[in-house]
Design a protein around this motif. Structure first.
Motif, PDB file in Angstrom:
ATOM      1  N   GLU A 145      47.351  38.964  42.743  1.00 34.10           N
ATOM      2  CA  GLU A 145      48.488  39.636  42.297  1.00 34.10           C
ATOM      3  C   GLU A 145      49.517  40.631  43.131  1.00 34.10           C
ATOM      4  OE1 GLU A 145      48.992  43.587  39.257  1.00 34.10           O
ATOM      5  OE2 GLU A 145      48.122  43.410  40.506  1.00 34.10           O
TER       6      GLU A 145
ATOM      7  N   MET B  67      43.426  44.581  38.458  1.00 33.18           N
ATOM      8  CA  MET B  67      42.892  43.998  39.273  1.00 33.18           C
ATOM      9  C   MET B  67      42.345  45.450  39.912  1.00 33.18           C
ATOM     10  SD  MET B  67      44.505  45.841  43.337  1.00 33.18           S
ATOM     11  CE  MET B  67      44.576  47.603  41.806  1.00 33.18           C
TER      12      MET B  67
ATOM     13  N   ALA C  35      48.369  48.462  45.906  1.00 35.24           N
ATOM     14  CA  ALA C  35      47.956  48.026  47.241  1.00 35.24           C
ATOM     15  C   ALA C  35      46.816  48.106  47.925  1.00 35.24           C
ATOM     16  CB  ALA C  35      49.259  46.862  47.623  1.00 35.24           C
TER      17      ALA C  35
ATOM     18  N   ARG D 285      45.633  43.322  45.530  1.00 31.55           N
ATOM     19  CA  ARG D 285      46.781  43.184  44.622  1.00 31.55           C
ATOM     20  C   ARG D 285      47.431  43.122  46.566  1.00 31.55           C
ATOM     21  NH1 ARG D 285      48.552  47.773  41.283  1.00 31.55           N
ATOM     22  NH2 ARG D 285      47.966  46.546  39.091  1.00 31.55           N
TER      23      ARG D 285
END
Length: 362
Positions: free
Chosen positions: A70, A1, A176, A38
């Protein structure tokens, strides 16, 4: 990512209209290059997941996973203690959550399922993050206020008060950059963005240690419980994904409607009837107005029959997969163990960066 640079508003409060507009842009970016994102999301292990969860969030997670995003799915077992004196049957609830995830199509090869308590580095981030947030910011968080108002405890504990910062640690520990949320959760995510921004400003030395995660708002339908109030695990008014066909039929038969015989779809004037119409429409993949027209003057009994058949048919393959996975508890435990191991590696690397940035890497 790869870390993306957010172009969302940098103000301290991200309004709903701005979040909706940005979400539309994010959906385009996801379609173009899902690998840049993510996601961190999850559910507290406090009981069986239900149709409100499924159509509200779970279905969307599987969609994002299948697009190639992801996914990190957290089961925040520590956060059960925010509003409860004890965590009853925690092991059982965690395993049931994993079963629900697998049954709806979560793929452990593409999505990482893990528990809060199994990732020490995640929880260690709570301490430096708390130093970046004032007491007044915590006390005026609207989500915390609501949780406190509905707390099952005789007195509010410190974990409840710091819940938004703990959630920031969840999100930022795995870096994230995208979090699917409802409108009511925007204040939580904005605090996470604030923590990331303040850490970068204070310790980043010109580089961004953390991304500022963005909100992905969905047009999730609002399904009412069988009593006409918000569908909830604790209110006993929900149709669980794990319910069998007979239990589902019984719950729908007892669902609240109204005295008007002709069935229409009018969520404002007829919320209970309209929620049942919407549930059937979602399961049948038809517009709710069409479902209402098809039932017409046949009345509430015909409506409930339609809903029962639609729900049971829709859930049949999910229930079959769930029953199959339930026979292999070793696979459930292995899925969770491997997810915990992957997340620990990610969170450990994040904590190492934090220590280096804070000059506390001894």
């Amino acid at each position: 990512m790869s870390t993306i640079q957010t172009t969302a508003p940098s103000t301290d409060t991200l309004g709903t209209s701005a979040a909706q507009a940005r979400s539309a842009v994010l959906e385009e970016l996801i379609r173009e290059d899902p690998g840049r994102f993510r996601v961190l999301t999850g559910d507290r292990p406090t009981g069986r997941l239900h149709l409100g969860h499924y159509f509200g969030t779970l279905h969307n997670r599987v969609r994002l996973q299948n697009l190639g995003v992801e996914m990190f799915l957290i089961i925040p077992d520590y956060q059960v203690l925010t509003d409860r004196d004890v965590a009853d049957n925690l092991t059982g609830h965690v395993e049931e959550l994993v079963l629900d995830y697998l049954a709806i199509g979560v793929d452990p090869a593409r999505s990482t399922i893990f528990t809060h308590s199994a990732v020490p580095a995640l929880n260690q981030l709570l301490l430096p993050f708390l130093s970046l947030v004032s007491v007044s910011e915590l006390s005026r968080n609207p989500t915390v206020k609501d949780e406190i108002a509905h707390s099952r405890q005789s007195a509010v504990n410190g974990l409840m008060f710091t819940y938004p910062v703990h959630q920031a640690a969840d999100i930022l520990s795995c870096k994230a950059n995208l979090v699917p949320v409802g409108q009511d959760q925007l204040p939580h995510l904005e605090l996470t963005r604030t923590v990331a921004r303040r850490f970068n400003d204070r310790y980043g030395d010109g580089t961004a240690v953390f991304p500022q995660p963005e909100a992905l708002l969905s047009n999730a339908p609002l399904l009412l419980g069988t009593d006409g109030t918000k569908m909830s695990k604790s209110r006993g008014n929900a149709i669980a994904l794990s319910a069998d066909a007979d239990e589902t039929a019984r719950l729908i038969r007892g669902a609240k409607t109204d005295a008007e015989r002709h069935i229409t779809y009018d969520p404002v004037a007829r919320p209970e009837v309209s929620s049942l119409v919407l549930l059937a429409a979602l399961c049948l993949d038809r517009p709710p107005l069409r479902v209402a027209e098809e039932i017409g003057s046949a009345g509430a009994a015909a409506l409930k029959k339609t809903v029962t058949e639609a729900v049971n048919e829709y859930l049949a393959p999910i229930r079959a997969r769930r029953a199959e996975y339930a026979q292999d508890r070793a696979f459930l435990r292995r899925t969770l163990r491997e997810g915990n191991e992957r997340t620990r590696a990610v969170a450990d690397a994040t904590l190492a960066e934090v220590r280096a940035a804070m000059n506390s890497h001894y």
